[in-house]
Scaffold this active site. Structure first.
Site, mmCIF file in Angstrom:
data_model
loop_
_atom_site.group_PDB
_atom_site.id
_atom_site.type_symbol
_atom_site.label_atom_id
_atom_site.label_comp_id
_atom_site.label_asym_id
_atom_site.label_seq_id
_atom_site.Cartn_x
_atom_site.Cartn_y
_atom_site.Cartn_z
ATOM 1 N N LYS A 43 0.805 -1.184 0.000
ATOM 2 C CA LYS A 43 0.000 0.000 0.000
ATOM 3 C C LYS A 43 0.862 1.267 0.000
ATOM 4 O O LYS A 43 0.370 2.363 -0.149
ATOM 5 C CB LYS A 43 -0.913 0.032 1.244
ATOM 6 C CG LYS A 43 -1.701 -1.217 1.460
ATOM 7 C CD LYS A 43 -2.520 -1.110 2.799
ATOM 8 C CE LYS A 43 -3.379 -2.333 2.969
ATOM 9 N NZ LYS A 43 -2.727 -3.318 3.867
ATOM 10 N N GLY A 44 2.171 1.065 0.199
ATOM 11 C CA GLY A 44 3.067 2.213 0.387
ATOM 12 C C GLY A 44 3.167 3.178 -0.786
ATOM 13 O O GLY A 44 3.529 4.333 -0.609
ATOM 14 N N ASP A 99 7.423 3.213 -2.345
ATOM 15 C CA ASP A 99 7.666 4.351 -1.453
ATOM 16 C C ASP A 99 9.139 4.524 -1.114
ATOM 17 O O ASP A 99 9.681 5.608 -1.161
ATOM 18 C CB ASP A 99 6.818 4.206 -0.168
ATOM 19 C CG ASP A 99 6.897 2.822 0.460
ATOM 20 O OD1 ASP A 99 7.685 1.976 -0.017
ATOM 21 O OD2 ASP A 99 6.158 2.579 1.425
ATOM 22 N N ASP A 102 14.964 0.025 0.869
ATOM 23 C CA ASP A 102 15.813 -0.164 2.036
ATOM 24 C C ASP A 102 16.838 -1.261 1.701
ATOM 25 O O ASP A 102 17.904 -0.959 1.168
ATOM 26 C CB ASP A 102 14.933 -0.527 3.234
ATOM 27 C CG ASP A 102 15.722 -0.673 4.515
ATOM 28 O OD1 ASP A 102 16.868 -0.190 4.563
ATOM 29 O OD2 ASP A 102 15.197 -1.265 5.469
ATOM 30 N N LYS A 130 17.231 4.544 0.921
ATOM 31 C CA LYS A 130 18.123 4.399 2.084
ATOM 32 C C LYS A 130 19.298 3.521 1.681
ATOM 33 O O LYS A 130 19.296 2.317 1.984
ATOM 34 C CB LYS A 130 17.380 3.640 3.192
ATOM 35 C CG LYS A 130 16.529 4.437 4.125
ATOM 36 C CD LYS A 130 16.130 3.505 5.279
ATOM 37 C CE LYS A 130 14.774 3.820 5.810
ATOM 38 N NZ LYS A 130 14.323 2.811 6.794
ATOM 39 N N PHE A 151 13.972 4.870 10.660
ATOM 40 C CA PHE A 151 12.616 4.472 10.313
ATOM 41 C C PHE A 151 11.723 5.701 10.161
ATOM 42 O O PHE A 151 11.600 6.508 11.076
ATOM 43 C CB PHE A 151 12.040 3.520 11.355
ATOM 44 C CG PHE A 151 10.811 2.824 10.869
ATOM 45 C CD1 PHE A 151 10.920 1.729 10.018
ATOM 46 C CD2 PHE A 151 9.550 3.274 11.219
ATOM 47 C CE1 PHE A 151 9.786 1.095 9.531
ATOM 48 C CE2 PHE A 151 8.408 2.642 10.735
ATOM 49 C CZ PHE A 151 8.538 1.549 9.903
ATOM 50 N N VAL A 152 11.132 5.851 9.006
ATOM 51 C CA VAL A 152 10.316 7.030 8.729
ATOM 52 C C VAL A 152 8.869 6.638 8.409
ATOM 53 O O VAL A 152 8.603 5.517 7.967
ATOM 54 C CB VAL A 152 10.907 7.866 7.566
ATOM 55 C CG1 VAL A 152 12.240 8.465 7.973
ATOM 56 C CG2 VAL A 152 11.062 7.038 6.298
ATOM 57 N N ASP A 158 4.262 3.443 6.593
ATOM 58 C CA ASP A 158 3.513 3.154 7.819
ATOM 59 C C ASP A 158 4.377 2.599 8.941
ATOM 60 O O ASP A 158 5.465 2.087 8.713
ATOM 61 C CB ASP A 158 2.419 2.129 7.522
ATOM 62 C CG ASP A 158 2.997 0.735 7.311
ATOM 63 O OD1 ASP A 158 3.853 0.572 6.413
ATOM 64 O OD2 ASP A 158 2.626 -0.190 8.066
ATOM 65 N N ARG A 164 0.123 6.467 7.311
ATOM 66 C CA ARG A 164 0.261 6.575 5.854
ATOM 67 C C ARG A 164 -0.352 7.876 5.335
ATOM 68 O O ARG A 164 -0.003 8.364 4.271
ATOM 69 C CB ARG A 164 -0.441 5.406 5.157
ATOM 70 C CG ARG A 164 0.195 4.050 5.397
ATOM 71 C CD ARG A 164 -0.432 3.039 4.453
ATOM 72 N NE ARG A 164 -0.247 1.657 4.869
ATOM 73 C CZ ARG A 164 0.813 0.912 4.563
ATOM 74 N NH1 ARG A 164 1.781 1.427 3.858
ATOM 75 N NH2 ARG A 164 0.888 -0.335 4.964
HETATM 76 P P1 IMP Z 1 13.192 -3.520 1.020
HETATM 77 O O1 IMP Z 1 13.874 -2.545 0.100
HETATM 78 O O2 IMP Z 1 12.879 -4.816 0.374
HETATM 79 O O3 IMP Z 1 13.955 -3.696 2.306
HETATM 80 O O4 IMP Z 1 11.796 -3.033 1.481
HETATM 81 C C1 IMP Z 1 11.237 -1.855 1.182
HETATM 82 C C2 IMP Z 1 9.906 -1.835 1.903
HETATM 83 O O5 IMP Z 1 10.104 -1.864 3.320
HETATM 84 C C3 IMP Z 1 9.184 -0.558 1.612
HETATM 85 O O6 IMP Z 1 8.314 -0.713 0.529
HETATM 86 C C4 IMP Z 1 8.463 -0.291 2.907
HETATM 87 O O7 IMP Z 1 7.213 -0.924 2.901
HETATM 88 C C5 IMP Z 1 9.313 -0.931 3.967
HETATM 89 N N1 IMP Z 1 10.167 0.067 4.631
HETATM 90 C C6 IMP Z 1 11.510 0.178 4.562
HETATM 91 N N2 IMP Z 1 11.959 1.198 5.304
HETATM 92 C C7 IMP Z 1 10.864 1.766 5.858
HETATM 93 C C8 IMP Z 1 10.660 2.898 6.754
HETATM 94 O O8 IMP Z 1 11.586 3.608 7.172
HETATM 95 N N3 IMP Z 1 9.387 3.170 7.093
HETATM 96 C C9 IMP Z 1 8.327 2.430 6.662
HETATM 97 N N4 IMP Z 1 8.466 1.389 5.826
HETATM 98 C C10 IMP Z 1 9.717 1.049 5.439
HETATM 99 MG MG MG Z 2 6.071 -1.048 0.925
#
Ligand code: IMP
Ligand code: MG
Length: 179
Positions: A43-44, A99, A102, A130, A151-152, A158, A164
């Site tokens: 949903k991000g 969104d 990470d 990030k 963490f944001v 969310d 959100r």
């Molecule tokens: P990754 O790149 O696979 O680790 O995951 C990215 C997803 O993790 C994003 O789509 C978000 O849903 C979640 N996420 C990563 N960092 C944050 C944060 O700081 N706040 C909220 N959700 C986050």
């Molecule tokens: Mg997400």
């Protein structure tokens, strides 16, 4: 009050507007004469995707998918599709919108999935990046803003399903986590 849970605003609503306009302009230029399909990761991706596409001036279709990622045993993790797109993407120019990046696990797996579906091209857009959190080799083609490994929440992001709907992005107060 929801807003009282925020320690610090790190990206204001005005800055978000500027980012959407800048990325939209760049995408418009890069996709001249093409009809991409813009796919948001729920949903991000909301409300970023809604704002971004208003700045992309080309024919396009949109679709959504919902995945969960497991950053488990393997270094690249894996994803489970909870809701898939409804469009046939074979031969299409695909743009994935999320969104935040990470670890990069989600977008790397999505990118590989779409390559298997024989897309013509695939690019990724994220509002926030990030880089310090990265565990796999993944670079967004369009990134709005680099943020520190913190963490944001807000503007689609969310904590436990909440925040959100904040119109900006902020860092949560510690006591909110520890509550
Ligand atoms: P990754 O790149 O696979 O680790 O995951 C990215 C997803 O993790 C994003 O789509 C978000 O849903 C979640 N996420 C990563 N960092 C944050 C944060 O700081 N706040 C909220 N959700 C986050
Ligand atoms: Mg997400």
């Amino acid at each position: 009050m929801m807003e009282n849970d925020i320690l610090k605003v790190i990206v204001s609503a005005k800055e978000i507007d500027e980012i959407c306009a800048r990325l939209g302009k760049k995408i418009t230029n890069d996709y001249k004469g093409k009809t991409p399909i813009v796919i948001g990761l729920l949903k991000g991706c909301q409300p970023f995707m809604s704002d971004l596409i208003k700045h992309i001036n080309t024919y396009m279709s949109i679709d959504y998918m919902s995945v969960s990622s497991y950053d488990g045993m393997s270094s690249t993790g894996s994803i489970t599709i909870k809701k898939d797109i409804e469009t046939d993407v074979r031969g299409r120019d695909v743009i994935i919108v999320d969104d935040i990046i990470d670890t990069g696990v989600t977008l790397l797996n999505i990118t590989n999935l779409f390559k298997e579906r024989h897309v013509k091209s695939i690019k990724t857009v994220c509002l926030l990046d990030k880089p310090e959190g990265r565990k796999v080799d993944l670079k967004a083609d369009y990134a709005g803003l680099i943020v520190p490994k913190e963490f944001v929440v807000g503007y689609g992001l969310d904590y436990n399903g909440l925040y959100r709907n904040l119109p900006y992005i902020g860092i949560l107060k510690r006591e909110v986590y520890e509550k």
